[in-house]
Design an enzyme around this catalytic site. Sequence first.
Site, short mmCIF file in Angstrom:
data_model
loop_
_atom_site.label_atom_id
_atom_site.label_comp_id
_atom_site.label_asym_id
_atom_site.label_seq_id
_atom_site.Cartn_x
_atom_site.Cartn_y
_atom_site.Cartn_z
N SER A 169 -2.51 -8.07 2.70
CA SER A 169 -2.82 -7.95 4.14
C SER A 169 -3.25 -9.30 4.71
O SER A 169 -2.88 -9.66 5.83
CB SER A 169 -3.95 -6.94 4.35
OG SER A 169 -3.56 -5.67 3.91
N ARG A 186 -2.11 -6.14 -8.50
CA ARG A 186 -1.09 -7.18 -8.33
C ARG A 186 -1.19 -8.14 -9.52
O ARG A 186 -1.66 -7.75 -10.57
CB ARG A 186 -1.28 -7.87 -6.98
CG ARG A 186 -0.81 -7.01 -5.83
CD ARG A 186 -1.28 -7.50 -4.51
NE ARG A 186 -2.72 -7.30 -4.38
CZ ARG A 186 -3.40 -7.44 -3.27
NH1 ARG A 186 -2.78 -7.79 -2.18
NH2 ARG A 186 -4.69 -7.22 -3.23
N HIS A 191 0.84 -1.20 0.00
CA HIS A 191 0.00 0.00 0.00
C HIS A 191 0.88 1.26 0.00
O HIS A 191 0.64 2.20 -0.74
CB HIS A 191 -0.89 0.06 1.25
CG HIS A 191 -1.93 -1.02 1.33
ND1 HIS A 191 -2.07 -1.82 2.43
CD2 HIS A 191 -2.90 -1.42 0.47
CE1 HIS A 191 -3.08 -2.67 2.24
NE2 HIS A 191 -3.59 -2.44 1.05
N LYS A 205 -15.66 -8.36 5.44
CA LYS A 205 -14.32 -8.98 5.44
C LYS A 205 -13.88 -9.38 6.85
O LYS A 205 -12.83 -10.00 7.01
CB LYS A 205 -13.30 -8.01 4.84
CG LYS A 205 -13.23 -8.07 3.32
CD LYS A 205 -11.89 -7.50 2.85
CE LYS A 205 -11.67 -7.69 1.35
NZ LYS A 205 -10.40 -7.08 0.91
#
Length: 167
Positions: A135, A97, A19, A43
Site C-alpha cells: 500500500s 511477502r 490483499h 501510520k
Amino acid sequence: MAKRIGLYPGTFDPITLGHVDIIERAVKMVDELVIGVAINRDKGPLFSLEERVAMTKAEMAIISKKSGVPIMVTPFETLLMKFAEQVNANFIIRGLRAVSDFEYEFQMVGMNQKLNDDIETVFLMADVRYQFIASRLVKEIARLGGDINAFVPPAVATALRAKFAKS
Ligand code: ADP
C-alpha cells in the site's frame, strides 16, 4: 463441527490486489471471514477509517458472492488478540511477502501466543504477480502521478486519483 472463523487484520490504506489475492485464498479455509481494519493512527493513514472500510467492503461483496463465504469488514482499535476473541476467531490470517515481512511477523506471533495460545496465526502467500505490492508504494506512485491500475482494484485506483487531484 464448530464454525471456522478467520480474522484478517491490516491497515488496508488502501486495499490492494495483494490483499484481495490473500482474501481469495483465505475464504477457501474458513466458514466466515472477518476483515479487521485497524485505525492505526501511528501510520498516518491517507484514507480515513470510514473510507478504508467502505473501499474494502465494496471489494468483499464480489469475493463473498463468488465464494459463498460471509465476509464482515469491521474497524477495530483494541489489541488484536482482544479483537480476535470478540469476533470468536479461531485463527488470524496474515500475508507474507519477501523476507522483509518475516522479522515483524515472527515477533508478533511470539507475543500473540503469550496473550492467547488458542488462536493460531496462519500465513498465506499471494500469487507471484502480486507479492511485491505494498500500500505504501502504491500511494507513493499515485502521489507522483504514476499508473496504479496494475496494483489496486479499479474503484480504489479512482479513489487514489481523486485523493491526489485534490491536494
Ligand atoms: P499492516 O499495517 O498490518 O501491515 P497492511 O494493510 O499493510 O497492514 O497489510 C495487512 C496484511 O496483508 C499483512 O499481513 C501484510 O503482510 C499483508 N499483505 C499486504 N500486501 C501484501 C501482498 N502484496 N502480498 C501478500 N501479503 C500482503
